[in-house]
Structures are given as structure tokens and as C-alpha cells.
Design a protein around this motif. Structure first.
Motif, PDB file in Angstrom:
ATOM      1  N   GLU A   1      -5.036   1.831   6.308  1.00 12.76           N
ATOM      2  CA  GLU A   1      -4.215   1.217   7.359  1.00 12.76           C
ATOM      3  C   GLU A   1      -2.903   0.651   6.815  1.00 12.76           C
ATOM      4  O   GLU A   1      -2.107   0.114   7.576  1.00 12.76           O
ATOM      5  CB  GLU A   1      -5.002   0.117   8.078  1.00 12.76           C
ATOM      6  N   ARG A   2      -2.683   0.757   5.513  1.00  9.32           N
ATOM      7  CA  ARG A   2      -1.435   0.268   4.919  1.00  9.32           C
ATOM      8  C   ARG A   2      -0.527   1.433   4.558  1.00  9.32           C
ATOM      9  O   ARG A   2      -0.987   2.542   4.305  1.00  9.32           O
ATOM     10  CB  ARG A   2      -1.716  -0.539   3.651  1.00  9.32           C
ATOM     11  N   SER A   3       0.756   1.146   4.525  1.00 11.03           N
ATOM     12  CA  SER A   3       1.736   2.150   4.119  1.00 11.03           C
ATOM     13  C   SER A   3       3.008   1.440   3.706  1.00 11.03           C
ATOM     14  O   SER A   3       3.402   0.436   4.321  1.00 11.03           O
ATOM     15  CB  SER A   3       2.046   3.122   5.268  1.00 11.03           C
ATOM     16  N   TRP A   4       3.667   1.970   2.684  1.00 11.25           N
ATOM     17  CA  TRP A   4       4.941   1.363   2.280  1.00 11.25           C
ATOM     18  C   TRP A   4       5.984   1.512   3.378  1.00 11.25           C
ATOM     19  O   TRP A   4       6.866   0.661   3.525  1.00 11.25           O
ATOM     20  CB  TRP A   4       5.422   1.973   0.972  1.00 11.25           C
ATOM     21  N   VAL A   5       5.873   2.561   4.198  1.00 11.40           N
ATOM     22  CA  VAL A   5       6.849   2.777   5.280  1.00 11.40           C
ATOM     23  C   VAL A   5       6.675   1.729   6.372  1.00 11.40           C
ATOM     24  O   VAL A   5       7.655   1.113   6.826  1.00 11.40           O
ATOM     25  CB  VAL A   5       6.706   4.200   5.849  1.00 11.40           C
ATOM     26  N   THR A   6       5.448   1.492   6.816  1.00  4.29           N
ATOM     27  CA  THR A   6       5.237   0.500   7.876  1.00  4.29           C
ATOM     28  C   THR A   6       5.515  -0.915   7.360  1.00  4.29           C
ATOM     29  O   THR A   6       5.979  -1.771   8.132  1.00  4.29           O
ATOM     30  CB  THR A   6       3.804   0.589   8.422  1.00  4.29           C
ATOM     31  N   ALA A   7       5.252  -1.164   6.074  1.00  9.57           N
ATOM     32  CA  ALA A   7       5.587  -2.471   5.507  1.00  9.57           C
ATOM     33  C   ALA A   7       7.097  -2.683   5.512  1.00  9.57           C
ATOM     34  O   ALA A   7       7.587  -3.760   5.880  1.00  9.57           O
ATOM     35  CB  ALA A   7       5.033  -2.590   4.089  1.00  9.57           C
ATOM     36  N   ALA A   8       7.836  -1.667   5.102  1.00  2.76           N
ATOM     37  CA  ALA A   8       9.296  -1.776   5.124  1.00  2.76           C
ATOM     38  C   ALA A   8       9.802  -2.001   6.545  1.00  2.76           C
ATOM     39  O   ALA A   8      10.703  -2.822   6.774  1.00  2.76           O
ATOM     40  CB  ALA A   8       9.915  -0.504   4.535  1.00  2.76           C
TER      41      ALA A   8
ATOM     42  N   SER B   1       3.062  -6.295  11.313  1.00  3.93           N
ATOM     43  CA  SER B   1       3.865  -6.469  12.530  1.00  3.93           C
ATOM     44  C   SER B   1       4.865  -7.591  12.293  1.00  3.93           C
ATOM     45  O   SER B   1       4.482  -8.688  11.848  1.00  3.93           O
ATOM     46  CB  SER B   1       2.974  -6.804  13.721  1.00  3.93           C
ATOM     47  N   ALA B   2       6.131  -7.338  12.608  1.00  5.44           N
ATOM     48  CA  ALA B   2       7.158  -8.362  12.462  1.00  5.44           C
ATOM     49  C   ALA B   2       6.887  -9.543  13.372  1.00  5.44           C
ATOM     50  O   ALA B   2       7.085 -10.708  12.995  1.00  5.44           O
ATOM     51  CB  ALA B   2       8.528  -7.755  12.761  1.00  5.44           C
ATOM     52  N   VAL B   3       6.429  -9.260  14.582  1.00  9.52           N
ATOM     53  CA  VAL B   3       6.158 -10.345  15.538  1.00  9.52           C
ATOM     54  C   VAL B   3       5.012 -11.205  15.036  1.00  9.52           C
ATOM     55  O   VAL B   3       5.075 -12.451  15.085  1.00  9.52           O
ATOM     56  CB  VAL B   3       5.861  -9.764  16.927  1.00  9.52           C
ATOM     57  N   ASP B   4       3.947 -10.583  14.538  1.00  8.65           N
ATOM     58  CA  ASP B   4       2.814 -11.357  14.005  1.00  8.65           C
ATOM     59  C   ASP B   4       3.261 -12.229  12.840  1.00  8.65           C
ATOM     60  O   ASP B   4       2.821 -13.384  12.698  1.00  8.65           O
ATOM     61  CB  ASP B   4       1.704 -10.420  13.542  1.00  8.65           C
ATOM     62  N   LEU B   5       4.115 -11.696  11.984  1.00  7.10           N
ATOM     63  CA  LEU B   5       4.611 -12.461  10.835  1.00  7.10           C
ATOM     64  C   LEU B   5       5.327 -13.723  11.300  1.00  7.10           C
ATOM     65  O   LEU B   5       5.060 -14.833  10.822  1.00  7.10           O
ATOM     66  CB  LEU B   5       5.538 -11.583   9.999  1.00  7.10           C
ATOM     67  N   LEU B   6       6.248 -13.568  12.261  1.00  4.48           N
ATOM     68  CA  LEU B   6       7.040 -14.715  12.715  1.00  4.48           C
ATOM     69  C   LEU B   6       6.204 -15.674  13.561  1.00  4.48           C
ATOM     70  O   LEU B   6       6.405 -16.892  13.501  1.00  4.48           O
ATOM     71  CB  LEU B   6       8.252 -14.214  13.498  1.00  4.48           C
ATOM     72  N   VAL B   7       5.260 -15.152  14.354  1.00  2.00           N
ATOM     73  CA  VAL B   7       4.381 -16.028  15.136  1.00  2.00           C
ATOM     74  C   VAL B   7       3.531 -16.888  14.201  1.00  2.00           C
ATOM     75  O   VAL B   7       3.357 -18.104  14.411  1.00  2.00           O
ATOM     76  CB  VAL B   7       3.489 -15.189  16.071  1.00  2.00           C
ATOM     77  N   ARG B   8       3.022 -16.292  13.151  1.00  2.00           N
ATOM     78  CA  ARG B   8       2.191 -17.046  12.204  1.00  2.00           C
ATOM     79  C   ARG B   8       3.011 -18.151  11.536  1.00  2.00           C
ATOM     80  O   ARG B   8       2.544 -19.282  11.356  1.00  2.00           O
ATOM     81  CB  ARG B   8       1.607 -16.080  11.170  1.00  2.00           C
TER      82      ARG B   8
ATOM     83  N   THR C   1      -0.729   4.051  12.275  1.00  2.00           N
ATOM     84  CA  THR C   1      -0.137   3.407  13.447  1.00  2.00           C
ATOM     85  C   THR C   1       0.206   1.959  13.135  1.00  2.00           C
ATOM     86  O   THR C   1      -0.611   1.209  12.599  1.00  2.00           O
ATOM     87  CB  THR C   1      -1.116   3.464  14.630  1.00  2.00           C
ATOM     88  N   ALA C   2       1.437   1.578  13.460  1.00  2.00           N
ATOM     89  CA  ALA C   2       1.896   0.196  13.275  1.00  2.00           C
ATOM     90  C   ALA C   2       2.982  -0.071  14.305  1.00  2.00           C
ATOM     91  O   ALA C   2       3.726   0.844  14.681  1.00  2.00           O
ATOM     92  CB  ALA C   2       2.435  -0.021  11.861  1.00  2.00           C
ATOM     93  N   PRO C   3       3.102  -1.314  14.787  1.00  2.00           N
ATOM     94  CA  PRO C   3       4.081  -1.617  15.828  1.00  2.00           C
ATOM     95  C   PRO C   3       5.508  -1.293  15.403  1.00  2.00           C
ATOM     96  O   PRO C   3       5.942  -1.646  14.310  1.00  2.00           O
ATOM     97  CB  PRO C   3       3.902  -3.130  16.054  1.00  2.00           C
ATOM     98  N   TRP C   4       6.220  -0.585  16.269  1.00  2.00           N
ATOM     99  CA  TRP C   4       7.637  -0.282  16.129  1.00  2.00           C
ATOM    100  C   TRP C   4       7.951   0.649  14.955  1.00  2.00           C
ATOM    101  O   TRP C   4       9.095   0.770  14.557  1.00  2.00           O
ATOM    102  CB  TRP C   4       8.462  -1.561  16.013  1.00  2.00           C
ATOM    103  N   SER C   5       6.936   1.317  14.389  1.00  2.00           N
ATOM    104  CA  SER C   5       7.212   2.282  13.308  1.00  2.00           C
ATOM    105  C   SER C   5       6.228   3.444  13.404  1.00  2.00           C
ATOM    106  O   SER C   5       6.554   4.497  13.947  1.00  2.00           O
ATOM    107  CB  SER C   5       7.156   1.602  11.942  1.00  2.00           C
TER     108      SER C   5
END
Length: 368
Positions: A234-241, A184-191, A349-353
Motif C-alpha cells: 500500500e506504499r509507494s514513493w510516488v504517492t508519498a511524493a 493523504s495530504a488532508v489526513d496529515l494536516l488534520v492530524r 490507490t491513494a487520494p489525489w494521485s
């Protein structure tokens, strides 16, 4: 044998039929060799009917199987799809070469049963059939050469595929420590806000810019890599991108950190990569979208993300309306293509993707 040859000379219809069979065999062999060469050796993705048919057929079998197995096994079947399709390809190529040369052996005088045995003996270099003349011998040598060449190409091809896959997944796995699972982009920036780590993002953007460039090069030349799934479901190159690009978009639009060229360049690298890889799969996209075009992230979701960042102590730009417009202006560049990729690979399932994937539709058997 001589009488048989004389009979053929006195039957023009039979001679024409042999010519047609020979021509058909030659077309099958040439098409198969070109398909194998373009799939394994040419560093540019080209839509090929044989390769496409194998993957589409495997996908049809997969969809049928998933309807009758428990849902928890669905991810295991998805993980098998790309490797099994890729390993089926050389078997299909060898079978087509076998059929093509069987027709050629028939055209030069063998009866169909003997022609099949001659073709199999030559293709697999078993040598239990001795050619009956110069023409059949030349065909036998050529078929044995092509059979060995296909095997050699495959042996050299598989290590490069898994090396590219390993490089891709190394970064996807490393993202978990920052962005969580699912990313999650938000989790990354919050951390980062909580540990005052925004200044450490410079190398992060550079690393992911290189990752996007590597994905574009490898996935354009070897499109089957798109379907290879991560070791963890639960991982994917698409959701990571998607998480990395969303983080770059939030940094460039919402956080009050000054201009961050590295984040903007990473974001541009990301959406160009998705577009160029998506071109092979005929994923539609607007090459020059308007900043006001609609996106899948709602204003309410953006405001909720902004509130989370504020609660974590992240510095935010005071003009909320401008921040939203800037974020939407960045997101519109990759919104549609990202969600269609999520649908294509059935991303988790991943936020915003992955949580809003668009269904992927394409003509199943032929491509223009």
C-alpha cells in the motif's frame, strides 16, 4: 590448415564475408560494452536500446503472466519486475559479448563451432580452449578482461542501488505516522491540527526537500529505481511524493499560517524532481503552465478537504475563492506528471494521485 588458408585467399567472396562477420562482431561487442558502461558507471541516464529492450521484454512477460494468475499475486509480480530485469541485464550483456567475440574468432580463421567454444572459454575464463595464434590469443585476452570487468561493475553497482532504495523508503515509511496509509495530504494536516503541531512542520519541509533532491540524483542516474516498489504493497514513493506536495500546496494556499517559504521551496523541489526524472521516460509536461490550466482535483474535492480541516480546528484563510485559485496554481505544476508516474509504476490507490493515475504510453522498443 594451410590449404584452408589458401582457399580463403582464392575466394574473395569468402574473405569479404569474414570481414563482414568481424565487423558485425566488433559492433556487437562495442555496443554491449558501451551499454554496460553507461548503465552502470556513467552518472547520467541515457536511453540505451539494450537496457530498454530487456526491461520492455520483462514487462511484456509480466503483463502476460498477470493475466493468468490470481489478482492477489499481481503485486508480488510487480515487486519482482525491477529486480529481475536488473539481474537479467548482465546475462544479456554476457550473451552478446559471447556472440560478438564468436563472430570475431570466426573472422580470424576459426570455424563457427570452434569459435563459439573459444569465445565461451575466454569469456568465462575457463581456459579449456587454447588460442591457435597471436590474433585469437589477443581476442581471448580482451574477452576475458571484458567478462571480468562486467562482473566487477555489477558487483559494485548493486550495493549502490539498494543503498539509494533504502534511503528513499526510509522517508516513505516514516510518512505513515503523519499521513496514514495510503498517504493523504488532508489526513496529515488534520492530524497536525488536532495536536496543534503546525509549528513542527519546518523541519518536515526541509527533510522532504532533501529527499526530493536525493530522488532526483539517484533516479536520474539509475532510472530502474523508479520501478522498485515499497516493501508494503500500500506504499509507494510516488504517492508519498504526491501527499507531501499536496500538503505543501494546501499550507501555502488554504491554511492561515502566514507565509511558509520552506513549504513553497519543498513544493518546488518536488515538482522539479518529478519533471527531471520523468524526462528520461519521455513523460510530457508543460515547463511553465498557466495557473488557470485544469487540474485533476475538482473544486468539490478541495471544498471537502477544506471542510475536514475546519472541523479539525485548522486556521483557514477567509477568501475561499482565492484559496482555490492558489491551490490550483500550485497543483498545476505537478498534476499531470504525478499522475503519469502513478500510471507508469502502477502505484497503489491513494487520494489525489494513485486513485486517478493516467495510463503511461511510450514506444515499446525504440526511443528517439
Amino acid at each position: 590448415m594451410e590449404q584452408n588458408h589458401d582457399d580463403r585467399h582464392h575466394h574473395p567472396v569468402h574473405a569479404v564475408l569474414l570481414v563482414i562477420l568481424g565487423a558485425l562482431g566488433a559492433v556487437i561487442v562495442v555496443a554491449t560494452v558501451l551499454s554496460a558502461a553507461q548503465t552502470l558507471a556513467v552518472p547520467r541516464a541515457t536511453p540505451l536500446l539494450i537496457t530498454r529492450w530487456v526491461f520492455v521484454a520483462a514487462g511484456s512477460v509480466l503483463r502476460g503472466t498477470r493475466r493468468i494468475v490470481p489478482r492477489r499475486r499481481g503485486e508480488q509480480l510487480l515487486a519482482l519486475y525491477a529486480p529481475m530485469s536488473l539481474l537479467t541485464l548482465p546475462l544479456v550483456w554476457l550473451a552478446l559479448v559471447l556472440v560478438g567475440f564468436g563472430l570475431l574468432f570466426t573472422a580470424v580463421g576459426e570455424n563457427p563451432a570452434d569459435a563459439f567454444l573459444e569465445s565461451g572459454s575466454s569469456l568465462l575464463t575457463l581456459g579449456f580452449r587454447e588460442p591457435s595464434g597471436v590474433g585469437p590469443a589477443a581476442l581471448a585476452f580482451l574477452e576475458a578482461f571484458l567478462g571480468l570487468g562486467l562482473v566487477a561493475l555489477l558487483v559494485s553497482y548493486l550495493p549502490s542501488i539498494y543503498a539509494s532504495y533504502s534511503r528513499r523508503e526510509l522517508m516513505v515509511t516514516g510518512l505513515e505516522s503523519l499521513a496514514g496509509t495510503p498517504p493523504s495530504a488532508v489526513d496529515l494536516l488534520v492530524r497536525l491540527a488536532r495536536i496543534h503541531g503546525f509549528e513542527s512542520l519546518g523541519p518536515f519541509w526541509d527533510q522532504w526537500s532533501h529527499w526530493f533532491a536525493d530522488v532526483e540524483e539517484t533516479h536520474c542516474s539509475t532510472p530502474s529505481l523508479v520501478y522498485f516498489r515499497s516493501p508494503q504493497p500500500e506504499r509507494s514513493w510516488v504517492t508519498a511524493a504526491g501527499a507531501v506536495m499536496d500538503a505543501a500546496a494546501l499550507v501555502s494556499s488554504t491554511l492561515d499560517l502566514g507565509r511558509r517559504p520552506a513549504a513553497e521551496l519543498c513544493l518546488r523541489s518536488g515538482y522539479l524532481t518529478l519533471r527531471r526524472v520523468g524526462d528520461f521516460f519521455a513523460i510530457p509536461h508543460d515547463p511553465d503552465p498557466s495557473p488557470t490550466d485544469p487540474i485533476s482535483v475538482t473544486r468539490a474535492e478541495f471544498d471537502a478537504a477544506r471542510a475536514e480541516l475546519a472541523a479539525a480546528g485548522a486556521p483557514l484563510r477567509p477568501d475561499v475563492e482565492q484559496a482555490w485559485r492558489d491551490f490550483a496554481g500550485w497543483r498545476v505544476n505537478y498534476d499531470g506528471v504525478l499522475l503519469r508516474f502513478a500510471g507508469l509504476v502502477e502505484a497503489p490507490t491513494a487520494p489525489w494521485s494513485g486513485d486517478r493515475a493516467l495510463p503511461f504510453r511510450s514506444s515499446p522498443w525504440v526511443r528517439r
